[in-house]
Design an enzyme around this catalytic site. Structure first.
Site, PDB file in Angstrom:
ATOM      1  N   CYS A 181      -1.484  -4.683  -5.923  1.00 58.18           N
ATOM      2  CA  CYS A 181      -1.973  -5.834  -5.251  1.00 58.18           C
ATOM      3  C   CYS A 181      -0.926  -6.993  -5.325  1.00 58.18           C
ATOM      4  CB  CYS A 181      -3.549  -6.325  -5.790  1.00 58.18           C
ATOM      5  SG  CYS A 181      -4.664  -5.282  -6.095  1.00 58.18           S
ATOM      6  N   GLU A 189       0.800  -1.067   0.064  1.00 58.62           N
ATOM      7  CA  GLU A 189       0.039  -0.016   0.129  1.00 58.62           C
ATOM      8  C   GLU A 189       0.631   1.296  -0.134  1.00 58.62           C
ATOM      9  OE1 GLU A 189      -3.894  -1.929   2.186  1.00 58.62           O
ATOM     10  OE2 GLU A 189      -2.713  -0.592   3.308  1.00 58.62           O
ATOM     11  N   GLU A 196      -1.431  -9.937  -6.176  1.00 61.60           N
ATOM     12  CA  GLU A 196      -1.400 -10.875  -7.442  1.00 61.60           C
ATOM     13  C   GLU A 196      -0.183 -10.292  -8.604  1.00 61.60           C
ATOM     14  OE1 GLU A 196      -3.788  -9.866  -5.846  1.00 61.60           O
ATOM     15  OE2 GLU A 196      -5.593 -11.066  -6.042  1.00 61.60           O
TER      16      GLU A 196
HETATM   17 ZN   LIG Z   1      -5.770  -6.590  -7.480  1.00 54.90          ZN
END
Ligand SMILES: [Zn+2]
Length: 125
Positions: A53, A44, A55
């Protein structure tokens, strides 16, 4: 490697998440066709749009190492429910093949979906 093993790698890696704003720690373990596993976490940022993210973090790491052939990605978080990829990540996974398996789960159980199930009619050029 079983999908249970891949998910366990994801769960173990969750400690590396950087999530000071949401406190939702997410981890991904990406299984490549050659058997290598790349890990990613959510990272973040105070400028929320700069957040990445887990992934995409794992996929960017693999591609940065010259690998673009993926078999599966296992995703876990500290939420009570299984976490599923956001829309951007679905498209990001789909970029490398509609047949990639997406494993969502926790220490007890998991489910497996094809990315094409999670992103029907995925965008392609
Ligand atoms: Zn994501």
């Amino acid at each position: 490697m079983t999908y249970r093993d891949l998910l366990d790698i994801s769960l173990e890696n969750r400690k590396n998440s950087y999530a000071p704003y949401s406190n939702v720690t997410v981890s991904a373990a990406l299984l490549c066709a050659n058997g290598e596993v790349f890990k990613g976490v959510n990272v973040e940022n105070a400028s929320f749009g700069g957040t990445i993210c887990a992934e995409r973090s794992a996929i960017v790491s693999a591609v940065s190492s010259g690998i673009k052939d993926f078999k599966a990605i296992a995703i876990s978080s500290n939420l009570d429910e299984f976490i599923s990829p956001c829309g951007i990540c679905r498209q990001f996974i789909h970029e490398f093949g509609s047949d990639i398996d997406v494993i969502m789960g926790d220490e007890e159980d998991y489910r497996v979906y094809k990315i094409r199930e999670l992103l029907p009619l995925g965008f392609e050029l």
